[in-house]
Design a protein around this motif. Sequence first.
Motif, short mmCIF file in Angstrom:
data_model
loop_
_atom_site.label_atom_id
_atom_site.label_comp_id
_atom_site.label_asym_id
_atom_site.label_seq_id
_atom_site.Cartn_x
_atom_site.Cartn_y
_atom_site.Cartn_z
N TYR A 52 0.76 -1.24 0.04
CA TYR A 52 0.12 0.07 0.11
C TYR A 52 0.84 1.35 0.01
CZ TYR A 52 -3.13 3.76 1.68
OH TYR A 52 -3.67 4.87 1.63
N MET A 53 1.39 1.38 0.94
CA MET A 53 2.51 2.70 1.27
C MET A 53 3.62 2.61 0.10
SD MET A 53 4.35 4.28 4.38
CE MET A 53 5.43 5.71 3.97
N PRO A 54 4.25 1.60 -0.26
CA PRO A 54 5.23 1.71 -1.44
C PRO A 54 4.75 2.31 -2.73
CG PRO A 54 5.67 -0.14 -0.30
CD PRO A 54 4.23 0.39 0.23
N ILE A 55 3.44 1.50 -3.19
CA ILE A 55 2.87 2.10 -4.26
C ILE A 55 2.48 3.52 -4.19
CG2 ILE A 55 0.82 1.68 -5.92
CD1 ILE A 55 1.22 -1.34 -5.47
N ILE A 56 1.91 3.85 -3.21
CA ILE A 56 1.20 5.29 -2.88
C ILE A 56 2.67 6.07 -2.93
CG2 ILE A 56 0.39 7.15 -1.35
CD1 ILE A 56 -1.73 5.13 -2.34
N ASP A 57 3.49 5.89 -2.37
CA ASP A 57 5.07 6.72 -2.35
C ASP A 57 5.39 6.86 -4.01
OD1 ASP A 57 7.32 7.88 -1.06
OD2 ASP A 57 8.08 6.16 -2.16
N MET A 58 5.31 5.68 -4.51
CA MET A 58 5.90 5.60 -5.88
C MET A 58 5.01 6.36 -6.99
SD MET A 58 6.84 2.33 -8.09
CE MET A 58 5.08 1.70 -8.22
N LEU A 59 3.67 6.36 -6.86
CA LEU A 59 2.87 7.23 -7.52
C LEU A 59 3.05 8.74 -7.26
CD1 LEU A 59 -0.43 5.12 -7.41
CD2 LEU A 59 1.31 5.25 -9.52
N PHE A 60 2.95 9.13 -6.01
CA PHE A 60 3.11 10.51 -5.64
C PHE A 60 4.54 11.06 -6.01
CE2 PHE A 60 -0.62 10.21 -2.74
CZ PHE A 60 -1.02 11.20 -3.35
N SER A 61 5.56 10.03 -6.18
CA SER A 61 6.94 10.29 -6.57
C SER A 61 7.10 10.82 -7.91
CB SER A 61 7.90 9.41 -6.21
OG SER A 61 8.10 9.02 -4.78
N MET A 62 6.14 10.38 -8.75
CA MET A 62 6.24 11.13 -10.02
C MET A 62 5.75 12.63 -10.02
SD MET A 62 6.36 10.49 -13.21
CE MET A 62 6.69 8.79 -13.64
N LEU A 63 5.27 13.01 -9.09
CA LEU A 63 4.78 14.25 -9.12
C LEU A 63 5.60 15.21 -8.26
CD1 LEU A 63 0.98 13.83 -8.43
CD2 LEU A 63 1.88 13.80 -10.69
N SER A 64 6.70 14.46 -7.73
CA SER A 64 7.80 15.33 -6.77
C SER A 64 8.48 16.19 -7.56
CB SER A 64 8.67 14.36 -5.87
OG SER A 64 9.37 14.90 -5.12
N CYS A 65 8.29 17.50 -7.74
CA CYS A 65 8.94 18.37 -8.51
C CYS A 65 9.38 19.74 -7.70
CB CYS A 65 8.38 18.82 -9.75
SG CYS A 65 7.94 17.26 -10.91
N VAL A 66 10.42 20.28 -7.96
CA VAL A 66 10.81 21.53 -7.32
C VAL A 66 11.25 22.67 -8.35
CG1 VAL A 66 11.17 20.46 -5.17
CG2 VAL A 66 13.41 20.82 -6.78
N ASP A 67 11.37 23.84 -8.06
CA ASP A 67 11.88 25.09 -9.03
C ASP A 67 13.27 24.92 -8.76
OD1 ASP A 67 9.29 25.39 -10.05
OD2 ASP A 67 9.01 26.99 -8.36
N ASP A 68 14.17 25.08 -9.86
CA ASP A 68 15.59 25.10 -9.86
C ASP A 68 15.81 26.59 -10.01
OD1 ASP A 68 15.07 25.92 -12.62
OD2 ASP A 68 16.53 24.39 -13.22
N GLN A 69 17.26 26.85 -10.14
CA GLN A 69 17.59 28.27 -10.03
C GLN A 69 17.31 29.20 -11.30
OE1 GLN A 69 21.88 27.90 -9.58
NE2 GLN A 69 21.82 27.27 -7.38
N ASN A 70 16.96 28.10 -12.52
CA ASN A 70 16.64 28.77 -13.91
C ASN A 70 15.21 28.98 -13.92
OD1 ASN A 70 19.41 28.84 -14.46
ND2 ASN A 70 19.22 26.56 -15.22
N GLY A 71 14.59 28.73 -12.87
CA GLY A 71 12.95 28.91 -12.82
C GLY A 71 12.33 27.66 -13.52
N LYS A 72 13.07 26.73 -13.82
CA LYS A 72 12.45 25.44 -14.47
C LYS A 72 11.81 24.61 -13.16
CE LYS A 72 15.12 25.11 -18.66
NZ LYS A 72 15.92 24.41 -19.64
N ILE A 73 10.87 23.62 -13.70
CA ILE A 73 10.44 22.61 -12.75
C ILE A 73 11.18 21.41 -12.78
CG2 ILE A 73 8.51 21.52 -11.72
CD1 ILE A 73 6.69 23.65 -12.71
N ILE A 74 11.88 20.91 -12.12
CA ILE A 74 12.79 19.95 -11.96
C ILE A 74 12.41 18.79 -11.09
CG2 ILE A 74 15.29 19.12 -11.92
CD1 ILE A 74 14.56 20.95 -14.28
#
Length: 1641
Positions: free
Chosen positions: A155-177
Amino acid sequence: MELKSNFGTSQGSLDSDRSVFEKLQMEMKGVFFRVISLMLKDEEQSIVLTCIGILIQYTQITYIIFNRKIWKVWQNEILTKQLNKIFGYVLLTPYFEMTSFGGFVAMIYVSLGLLLFALMLVFLLSYSISKSKSSFTWPIMLLRFLMTLFLQVLYMPIIDMLFSMLSCVDDQNGKIIHQLFDIECWVNIHIVHSVVAIFGVIFYFILCLLFTLLYFEPRYKPHEATSKQSGRANAIFLIYQFIMVISYTFMNGKSYDYLMILIMLIGSFIIFWKIHIEQPFNNFYIQKAWSMLVALNLWGVILICFAKFLEGILFQGTIYAWIAGVPLMIAAIIKSDKLHYDLLLLNLNKVQDPDQIVSLTNHLLKLLYKSPLNSHSSLLIDGFLEIHKATCTREDCYLKQKKIINQRQQKPLFKEGTISERDVDLLMIMAQIYFNQIKKFPNEINLRIRYAFFLLDNMKQRQQAINELIQAESLNPTLDNDFIIFRYKRIIEEEINAAQNESFGNLDIASELAFQNNMRQFQNKIERATLMHMDFWSQLQEDSPDLGKMNEIGYKINLAILQVEDLWNKMQKLTQNLPKAMRLYAKFIIEVLQDKDFGEELLEKSKKLQQQNNKMKNKQIIQLISSDEIGYESQPILLVSASQEKFAQITNLNLAACNLFGYNKSEMINRKINIFMPNLYSKFHDAYVENFLQSNDNKNINKDRLIYIKMKSNYIMPCYIYLKIIQSLDENVQLAAQFRVLKSFKPSCYLILDNEEIIDSLSSSCIPLLNLDSKQISHKKTSITEIFPNYIQQKELFLSKTGGPILFNLASSSVISNSQLASQEFDEGEKKNECIQFQCFTNEVFNELKDQVVGYIVKLEQQIQDMSMNLEINQPYQKAIINSMQFKFNPQRCLYQGEFVCETNSQRVDQTILWDQNDQSSMISSLQQGGDLIKSQIKSEKSDEVNILTQTKINYAEGIKLVRLFENRVQEIDDREDMISEDDDQQGRSVFQRQQDVDNDLDGQIQDFNNIFKSRKNLSSIVNNQITPQELKKLNWTTNFIILSLVALSFSEFFVSQALYNEIYQTVELVEQTNQRTAELHSILSSVQNLQMLNLNIWQMNTTEAINAFEKTQKTLLNNSIQLVSQLNKNLMLSDIFISDELNELQKQDVVRIKFADQYETYDIMEATEQIVSKALNIREKQLSKIVYEDDDVEFILYNLLNDLVFQLRNSSNLYAKGLTQKTKNKQSLEIILGISAGALGFGLLVLIIITLSVNKIQEEILSMFLDIPDKTVKYLYNKSENFISNLQIGEDDDILSELDELEKEELEELNRTLKSKRKKKKFKNTNKDQRNYIFAFFFVILLLQAYFIFNYFISDTLLSNLEQLVPEINATCRAEGFYRFCDNAQRSLYINRNITIENQDAYTIVKQNVDKLYALDSSIHQEHSLNVEITNSIYANAFKEIFMLQPCTILSSYLQNLSEADCQAFADGAIYQGMAVGIARYFENLRYMMTIYDQFWNNSKANFTAIARGFTTFKNITKNQDNISNYILNLNNFNQSKEARTIQEIYNRGTFRYLIKQLKTSINQDIEDIKTQRLALFIVFEVLLFIIYFMLWLPLVLKMTRDVWRTRSMIMMIPLKVIQKIRSIKQFIKDFLNTRELEI
């Protein structure tokens, strides 16, 4: 026309009025309910494996406090980082952080595939259950395994894996990485993966939550791992994990640490409370394991709070404290044992929360289970019993009654010989607790469900348990409770059916109630089905019958008959002894369904059952009433059991008794009779009954006596009771009590006093007469003397037969002074007098067993003058029971029939029920006189009717003409030509046709065809044979072919287009690489020239250090170019992309001329390039002094890179560009797929339409056979149904109907006459829209599927067309660097050697031409870009604009490592800063200017160098001689313009065009990736759509169409067998169908 039945239910009500969404919701709920019920059946989960799963879940939830966002909070990076890795191993995402994004995506789709597979198993099992009522073993086991894996491990491994696909942050150049992988988020293919992950996590979470709430055993079974009180605690645990994964996925930065810790703390406390404190698990080890999990989790969260706030301030090493506390917490949980003293000391009288009752009863059950092996549990039970005995204030308390009266033993009730008396006491108290608290909290669903389980498991009262579940179901339960009710209703019904089948007709009372309810529904369904038959035959009588409407009515008839059969089977499971229902069903089958054989068989069976019942009646004891008859008696009646199991309990009662006592029936069934009598009597009533049974004292039996009952309002009422003894079939004794309300003609009230003159009970009439209610006497002990102060003095007078007068003084009564109702109840006259005179009668209440007076009954009659004796004030009015004659009209025989009915209950008795006259008996009166009157009346009417039939019939149609309005004209119609009979039809056939029929008849005889029509059973087995028609099989095959074709085409189209896009982009890279190879080869030439000119001392370098540095720099550049050329040449050689045959020839054939010294050799272009590299390597190793033109290696490079090899390099570039153009034009594969899809779908649509029309034709052919039935026969069948419904509504007795056999014979003769009559050829219409709707649906679906291929083709065509238009710009941009460097190299070669050949021509001519070509190439680049501006991606468009039109220094300085922005801005007087359009133009002008100076120096030894140079350089004697021309020309290399041109070429041109090519590739790649993303999204949607269309729409549709054909074919059985034997078309159809079936077999 909508027909109504007596029950107020119309035909239209057969179909549910729910909306489509509600129907879908109910259907989905039914699917999961059925499947999960099947999974829970006979399941035995391993406790050990479950504990292992809990351990895995603990490691997963512990990862939350060491997750990748918060592990640094512990401030011990070394240890916590290792813990993060260790606990991360139980998840899936950390494994792919070390591999690749591709593997991560693949694992996501594998997980979603498992989810989809689980859903497919759910629907497969649901389909198998609904279709065959059976299931396969392996799907159940597989689904159990998958769901256990999902809930406990993944349960938690699959939930974590699916949400990890959406785990993004803004880099210094303004891109979402992406945080875990080096990719950009929410662009290109990541959008598709993210959308899939979002939908996947939603569906996965809902599925797991649903199974968590439903997939468990709710009964107390401590040996089972799945046994628990509720699944809500686990559901909250899953929600907590879900929220925490969201938190550490999207809360980035330390600023979110506090919020994340707060969420952790709240969630951990909630799950700790729900799991450890409430303890929902029934298994000891499972509960301990879960308690450890939540306790350790809370311990970790508390310490992370310490680490966040106090680490380094007050504490050090919090992480070590956590580690040390883990074993201590485990030991504490193992040792802890909740005793729940608060529950055992709970005051049941003041409970406000029903959950406390649930917790108490659950705890008592646990103690009861542990008590045999645990003395402590036994002590707790004993203590609870003592406390309950002391604190229970209810008069009907079990322990108090047991203490006062010697109550009968209840041990046999529980069917366990080893059960102790203490356990019996506990169970009886629990039963009382449940019963009393349900009365207090009637809407508490969970309490009712627990009570149902208690009744089922401990009290062994199945039917009462199912009644409680039915009550809970009516209260709109939640999903989990609804599933529990659904599942256990089925389980208990199966147990009841199994138990009832063990004994013949031995129904308990609760089952009897269910049987009566089913009986009423059974009559309702029969009446409804009959009305539908009437509607069908009525429709068939029309001039132009509507086949569509007939088919619709036939569908409803089929559904109604199925409902009747289901109810019949359900009633048979309850009991086989149902003669009345069997007679009703038999008449329905005979009269309506026209199956005389089976109907008569049932009638005969019902007679035998009735005879058997009559023999089994006890002859010694007079039977008062039977248990199935009291419900229809007008007087209140109830039955009380005297058996050991249900001593003094009410086993049955009628509605009149319910009305009398004020209770619902369910509230009185299985309750002790003591509850419903005054407290004074209830104390010793059990002993009284016991004494009666032991002494057989019948002095109070079979006579009226006055008693007092206690109603639900707690008021008493005087009634007469008449007792009879009933001997049931199981030899148990029952007491039947009939009540009759006491008539009073004066205002009266009643008081019951105890032996201390305290008022114990009172009647409701005391409220208006004495201003005294039950609340006053319950809150305060009230003596009779408070109301009548002189009562004691006159008591002896009141005890006399005549009684005595007594005054009620309003002013002096202390009770009345406290009442607020006096002013409202007394009128003005009474207030003035302030005294009311009563006649008081007092009787003693005597306990015969103890020979003592226990109380008194006081009756008060108000004495009012001039009061009418028939007026009753505030007294319940009971109308006298009078039998009256009522008449009803019988439409079948056009006569009135009369019967005696009870007037007071005439509106309550169900008039549509057929009851046996033989079984009816009553305590009031007999209806024998009315029955005799009916019989005599029917006999007289029957003789009159026979006389009427013998009279001559009048032809009312004589002289009447038929006319028709046609085109505004009335025309006469002679329809005699349309009238045909079977004989006419036979005579109209030719000799050959008749002979063919004879032959066919002979063939039929060989196959025993005629035997089919001898028995309706045989005919039914043929007609109802569920063989799928060939048309539907063809339809299914066609659809399977279309679906498979579409799947193959969609995969082919997707992968072909993907391959095409990849090939085009790789070709663009090849175009870049081949031109870059050319540029680098010219860079090699440039480096060799620089070294050569350094050796010739051309450069103005005065120091050795400068010369050495320049040499080193040039050799470094030479080495870099060598390596790059080698790599590019290797890439081009290893490429598997086919461009053209010419290019293959160039790369594999010896077509390139290479000069070695004085001779030429031929190589392919790859080998020629390698030769250049080889020579360049040699030059790199040579000393500077040897780098002269005379050197073979130097000459090889200088000559070949300026002559033949240049042509072939340009040719290679052109061939690659041409190949790229051809690939963008190659759309044949896409066009072929589009054509195949259109052809396949068009052909499939045509076949589907044809087959659909064929299926509709089959139904129409069957329905049209009904038109061959003569009108009189149809009318006869209509009349039969009408007569049946009339008899059903009138309620004729079977004895009366049995005397009408002669009429039935006449009706049979009438049927034969109607079959011989002529019939009219009817024209029919068909308004059935199903066929049209199917065709429209097919067309829409096919169009939708084809739109996918069309849309894909057009987006591919648009992309390829744009790329084709971009090819010239791509080619020109890629060639620019190499050509610019070639021009510079050629010009410098001209300076060194005027006689050198360039491009196999004169060097001067070529150099002059090159200057013009430079301008042409630059113009071509700008022109092509302007043409492509609308289709160019913004990336390249912006880059082109910034490089050429704006200032490029910022970009070039960041792109080129050896260039600063300041140098770029200052270079060439700021020309570059103004844009490369200016810079390149200056480069061109510098080359042109240098050629102008060259022309002035060439052959002009007297030229003034200083004047011509104009200060751009200083003269240097390079040749060391007087050859001024050579010196002047060699000094051109030192001009400022030459130096500037070399710098522009080496740095700015090189950087500009390589940056532009990079951006151009990026833009093309983004365009291609965007199209790929769109196509992937469309492809996924298309495949899902195909899945939905096939599995969720098509298969149910085919099943529906097949069942429609079967149902339509089964409508033939609506026709009587004799009619079928006379209709040739029906016989022929059955014969053809039989032949078809034999061929298929």
